[in-house]
Design a protein around this motif. Structure first.
Motif, mmCIF file in Angstrom:
data_model
loop_
_atom_site.group_PDB
_atom_site.id
_atom_site.type_symbol
_atom_site.label_atom_id
_atom_site.label_comp_id
_atom_site.label_asym_id
_atom_site.label_seq_id
_atom_site.Cartn_x
_atom_site.Cartn_y
_atom_site.Cartn_z
ATOM 1 N N THR A 1 64.625 65.100 -51.832
ATOM 2 C CA THR A 1 63.404 65.009 -51.769
ATOM 3 C C THR A 1 62.828 66.294 -52.577
ATOM 4 O O THR A 1 61.717 66.365 -52.946
ATOM 5 N N VAL A 2 63.601 67.476 -52.204
ATOM 6 C CA VAL A 2 63.200 68.463 -52.887
ATOM 7 C C VAL A 2 63.205 68.311 -54.457
ATOM 8 O O VAL A 2 62.216 68.876 -55.208
ATOM 9 N N LEU A 3 64.268 67.721 -54.895
ATOM 10 C CA LEU A 3 64.442 67.704 -56.317
ATOM 11 C C LEU A 3 63.038 66.712 -56.995
ATOM 12 O O LEU A 3 62.834 67.178 -57.859
ATOM 13 N N LEU A 4 63.023 65.733 -56.454
ATOM 14 C CA LEU A 4 62.021 64.552 -56.771
ATOM 15 C C LEU A 4 60.365 65.314 -56.741
ATOM 16 O O LEU A 4 59.811 65.193 -57.809
ATOM 17 N N ALA A 5 60.292 66.118 -55.784
ATOM 18 C CA ALA A 5 59.122 66.763 -55.595
ATOM 19 C C ALA A 5 58.910 67.884 -56.699
ATOM 20 O O ALA A 5 57.878 67.950 -57.410
ATOM 21 N N GLY A 6 59.922 68.695 -56.731
ATOM 22 C CA GLY A 6 59.844 69.724 -57.916
ATOM 23 C C GLY A 6 59.736 69.037 -59.132
ATOM 24 O O GLY A 6 58.939 69.675 -60.257
ATOM 25 N N LEU A 7 60.369 68.051 -59.530
ATOM 26 C CA LEU A 7 60.200 67.423 -60.984
ATOM 27 C C LEU A 7 58.929 66.789 -60.951
ATOM 28 O O LEU A 7 58.109 66.785 -61.943
ATOM 29 N N ALA A 8 58.229 66.354 -59.894
ATOM 30 C CA ALA A 8 56.837 65.693 -59.661
ATOM 31 C C ALA A 8 55.826 66.861 -60.309
ATOM 32 O O ALA A 8 55.107 66.607 -61.394
ATOM 33 N N PHE A 9 55.867 68.129 -59.741
ATOM 34 C CA PHE A 9 55.103 69.053 -60.068
ATOM 35 C C PHE A 9 54.996 69.557 -61.493
ATOM 36 O O PHE A 9 54.204 69.902 -62.471
ATOM 37 N N ASN A 10 56.354 69.968 -61.789
ATOM 38 C CA ASN A 10 56.725 70.360 -63.066
ATOM 39 C C ASN A 10 56.423 69.485 -64.417
ATOM 40 O O ASN A 10 56.131 69.803 -65.423
ATOM 41 N N LEU A 11 56.727 67.866 -64.246
ATOM 42 C CA LEU A 11 56.760 67.062 -65.169
ATOM 43 C C LEU A 11 55.016 66.929 -65.428
ATOM 44 O O LEU A 11 54.840 66.726 -66.491
ATOM 45 N N PHE A 12 54.453 66.923 -64.353
ATOM 46 C CA PHE A 12 53.028 66.422 -64.580
ATOM 47 C C PHE A 12 52.446 67.712 -65.254
ATOM 48 O O PHE A 12 51.593 67.573 -66.017
ATOM 49 N N GLY A 13 52.576 68.844 -64.708
ATOM 50 C CA GLY A 13 52.177 69.889 -65.448
ATOM 51 C C GLY A 13 52.499 70.110 -67.164
ATOM 52 O O GLY A 13 51.635 70.338 -67.850
ATOM 53 N N GLU A 14 53.731 69.807 -67.411
ATOM 54 C CA GLU A 14 54.279 69.543 -68.728
ATOM 55 C C GLU A 14 53.641 68.677 -69.469
ATOM 56 O O GLU A 14 53.192 68.719 -70.732
ATOM 57 N N SER A 15 53.256 67.200 -68.941
ATOM 58 C CA SER A 15 52.531 66.206 -69.732
ATOM 59 C C SER A 15 51.324 66.786 -69.680
ATOM 60 O O SER A 15 50.639 66.313 -70.880
ATOM 61 N N VAL A 16 50.503 67.387 -68.951
ATOM 62 C CA VAL A 16 49.107 67.744 -69.132
ATOM 63 C C VAL A 16 49.179 68.776 -70.129
ATOM 64 O O VAL A 16 48.339 68.763 -70.989
ATOM 65 N N ALA A 17 49.910 69.677 -70.096
ATOM 66 C CA ALA A 17 50.059 70.892 -71.193
ATOM 67 C C ALA A 17 50.388 70.179 -72.669
ATOM 68 O O ALA A 17 49.646 70.426 -73.464
ATOM 69 N N LYS A 18 51.058 69.152 -72.762
ATOM 70 C CA LYS A 18 51.247 68.634 -74.047
ATOM 71 C C LYS A 18 49.982 67.603 -74.649
ATOM 72 O O LYS A 18 49.533 67.561 -75.637
ATOM 73 N N GLY A 19 49.443 67.001 -73.440
ATOM 74 C CA GLY A 19 48.285 66.219 -73.588
ATOM 75 C C GLY A 19 47.212 66.948 -74.070
ATOM 76 O O GLY A 19 46.292 66.657 -75.086
ATOM 77 N N LEU A 20 46.676 68.147 -73.502
ATOM 78 C CA LEU A 20 45.796 69.000 -73.642
ATOM 79 C C LEU A 20 45.870 70.302 -74.677
ATOM 80 O O LEU A 20 45.093 70.887 -75.157
ATOM 81 N N GLY A 21 47.281 69.974 -75.233
ATOM 82 C CA GLY A 21 47.707 71.326 -76.288
ATOM 83 C C GLY A 21 47.262 72.745 -75.516
ATOM 84 O O GLY A 21 47.017 73.537 -76.077
ATOM 85 N N VAL A 22 47.743 72.736 -74.191
ATOM 86 C CA VAL A 22 47.736 74.112 -73.761
ATOM 87 C C VAL A 22 49.151 74.801 -73.776
ATOM 88 O O VAL A 22 50.030 74.058 -73.309
ATOM 89 N N ALA A 23 49.153 75.937 -73.637
ATOM 90 C CA ALA A 23 50.335 76.833 -73.595
ATOM 91 C C ALA A 23 50.641 77.134 -72.114
ATOM 92 O O ALA A 23 49.899 77.060 -71.073
ATOM 93 N N THR A 24 51.854 77.012 -71.877
ATOM 94 C CA THR A 24 52.530 77.032 -70.593
ATOM 95 C C THR A 24 52.891 78.713 -70.432
ATOM 96 O O THR A 24 53.191 79.362 -71.276
#
Length: 660
Positions: free
Chosen positions: A259-282
């Motif tokens: 559960t920790v792994l899946l939740a951590g992946l959820a937050f990180n993958l969502f942030g990375e996908s938003v960054a790529k979609g909006l062209g934003v630096a992380t």
């Protein structure tokens, strides 16, 4: 169009979830948040049910992940723990965001000295690993959920603060921020209205990724026994309990770990996908930030160059004498403006010309009090409407500059905040300085837009800057300056990005405003022809100094400085021979940090001799008191076959202007 602009952010966020990564990350994120909301309501009883006859049981049809040392179902407990785990992680992230915003914006709000101290502290903190900082603060705040939240939040603040500082520094250099400051808007209001809205997307993206890191850090602290304590439990606490029964029931540690792994992946993958979609630096892809050099002392002893102003004895609107602007450099202070003196009377138009890097715009920024640390502005006199801009409270200066000075910047697109409607941006000036209500200020904004010839002013006031054409944006910028009652308009390259027809419209508008309200005008331009047609006087700048001050009517035929004559000759006209190469100013301009001894123009001047390369000429009267030139060979004919041989100079030709 307005509705289209309103829907644009929605379309951009929808674009994020259209990619496979974005869709999968969004779905996983939604499941984690839904689990945190509903799991305690659905399965708390099953998670807390004690079965002493089934202690430390392995996976079975009744208990899919087995039971703990009290016979409680591990799977249900892992599901129920989602609320506390996610809630604590989001709380720690919120603390990191708030502290990061405060630390990251401190240099803008507190000034250079305190800002540098805060920035240095942040840089030191960033040098330590985040988990090490969290462990350090966890020991300080004590064992338990509250101490862990504070520890993780504070440990995450330095990285977020560095991001904020980098983004704020980039936006603070934009023209619309300078325009707001020229209008007298305070630092806090500039930050809230003009800076933070334009950096919100990268902050949201990195906050999402930071939440995933906080989740993992919290689980780690609880696993080490520093986080959540019994009888409460989160995923880290369940993982700690499961490790004790690892050899008896491996699933006891697998369920909370998964559960920790899946939740951590959820937050990180969502942030990375938003960054790529909006062209934003992380956080991991930020440009390197270089700190400014140390502060240096002010300019050396300066020489007075008294401005000569034609006209009656009326006090000038703007009176500048011995203006110096300096910045710290590797080898000492760099002085891009050196001893500039001039004055502008009511209703007078003064043009400032010169190549890029000659100090034209910096002079205007210094007059407008828009040069920040580490830059330094010093002058023997700097007065607007008789008020000394070197002294007095910041509030009084903002009030004076916001109502009596209008600044028109070079790029009309960057002169306005792209996230705010045009009417609201203009109305801010009236609300700030004239105490108008929101309704009255908006009405004033509509009236000013109409005054600068923008059609359908009320409808246009509700639109965003990108919905205006370049010429309309420039006219709206002039309208913003007219929200008060300006006595002086400083127009810094107001027609550079416009086509010829629109250029003429903007110049005609400035001329009409000047004649109607007797407003003084300072027009900065590269175009010698435009300045000659619009202005009464022309100041020619080179290497941070005024090298000639003459009447605009004499610019084409009466210029005495070789540099001024070269600028005029470089402008083609209807009589230019198309079979011959176009005239150019030979050589390159002098860099501000590499000004040579003697006359700065000597290396490019066909009249230069040994004296020119050794002695820097003073700005002095030439033939008439209204014509000043800084040249040892003013008015001499320029040879057509290149530089002449060194020749003696008659010192009687130039008459020094005595300071009062």
């Amino acid at each position: 169009m307005a509705a289209q602009r309103t829907r644009q952010p929605t379309r951009r966020w929808r674009q994020v979830v259209r990619t496979p990564l974005g869709a999968g990350a969004s779905l996983l994120m939604a499941l984690v948040l839904l689990l945190a909301l509903v799991a305690p309501m659905l399965w708390t009883d099953q998670a807390d049910a004690v079965d002493t006859g089934n202690i430390l049981a392995g996976p079975s049809a009744e208990h899919w992940a087995g039971t703990d040392n009290l016979g409680r179902d591990i799977l249900f407990r892992s599901l129920v723990a989602a609320r506390l785990s996610v809630g604590l992680a989001l709380t720690a992230t919120a603390i990191a965001i708030v502290l990061g915003l405060l630390l990251g914006t401190a240099p803008m709000l507190l000034g250079r000295r305190l800002g540098r101290l805060v920035t240095a502290s942040v840089d030191i903190a960033v040098a330590f690993p985040g988990l090490l900082l969290a462990l350090f603060f966890a020991v300080i705040f004590g064992v338990g959920a509250r101490g862990a939240v504070l520890a993780i939040g504070i440990a995450g603040a330095p990285s977020f603060a560095r991001l904020v500082h980098t983004l704020v520094a980039g936006v603070a250099a934009r023209d619309y921020v300078a325009a707001a400051r020229a209008a007298g808007v305070g630092r806090v209001r500039v930050l809230l209205r003009h800076v933070l809205p334009n950096i919100s997307e990268p902050l949201i993206v990195n906050a999402t990724i930071g939440a995933g890191g906080a989740l993992l850090s919290f689980a780690g602290l609880s696993f080490l026994g520093l986080g959540v304590q019994a009888p409460q439990y989160d995923w880290g606490r369940l993982l700690f309990d499961g490790i004790g029964a690892l050899y008896v029931n491996p699933a006891a540690a697998l369920a909370p770990g998964l559960t920790v792994l899946l939740a951590g992946l959820a937050f990180n993958l969502f942030g990375e996908s938003v960054a790529k979609g909006l062209g934003v630096a992380t956080l991991g892809h930020l440009p390197e930030r270089r700190s400014a050099g140390p502060a240096t002392s002010g300019p050396p002893t300066i020489r007075a160059e008294e401005p000569v102003v034609a006209g009656d004895d009326e006090a000038p609107v703007l009176d500048v004498r011995d203006l110096w602007v300096s910045f710290p450099g590797a080898d000492g202070p760099v002085q891009p403006v050196r001893g500039v003196s001039f004055a502008v009377r009511r209703g007078e138009a003064v043009g400032v010309v010169g190549e890029s890097g000659s100090g034209k715009s910096l002079t205007a920024l210094a007059v407008s009090r828009l040069i920040e640390e580490p830059g330094r502005v010093e002058a023997a006199r700097l007065q607007l409407l008789g008020a000394d801009l070197r002294t007095g409270s910041e509030r009084a200066q903002r009030q004076l500059l916001g109502t009596s000075l209008a600044m028109v910047f070079q790029d009309p697109m960057t002169s306005f905040n792209p996230t705010r409607r045009m009417g609201g941006q203009l109305a801010e000036v009236a609300r700030q300085h004239q105490g108008m209500t929101r309704r009255d200020a908006f009405g004033r904004a509509v009236d000013r837009l109409a005054a600068v010839r923008i059609p359908e002013a009320r409808r246009r006031a509700g639109q965003y800057p990108h919905e205006f054409s370049g010429g309309m944006r420039q006219r709206a910028m002039i309208g913003m300056g007219l929200m008060g009652s300006p006595a002086l308009i400083i127009a810094d390259e107001p027609t550079t990005a416009l086509d010829v027809t629109v250029q003429q419209q903007v110049l005609d508008l400035l001329q009409a405003i000047r004649e109607a309200d007797d407003v003084a005008l300072v027009l900065i331009s590269h175009d010698v022809t435009v300045v000659g047609e619009v202005c009464d006087r022309v100041l020619v700048m080179y290497a941070g100094r005024i090298v000639e001050d003459l009447a605009a009517a004499d610019l084409a035929t009466g210029a005495a400085h070789p540099y001024t004559r070269a600028l005029v000759a470089a402008v083609p006209d209807m009589e230019t021979d198309l079979e011959q190469p176009l005239a150019v100013v030979p050589g390159r301009p002098v860099a501000p940090g590499e000004v040579p001894a003697g006359c700065a123009y000597a290396a490019r001047c066909p009249l230069a001799d040994d004296r020119c390369r050794a002695e820097d000429p003073q700005l002095a009267s030439f033939e008439t008191p209204d014509h000043r030139v800084a040249c040892w060979h003013a008015g001499e004919p320029i040879p057509v076959d290149g530089p002449r041989e060194p020749a003696p100079v008659d010192p009687v030709e130039l008459v020094e202007v005595d300071a009062p």
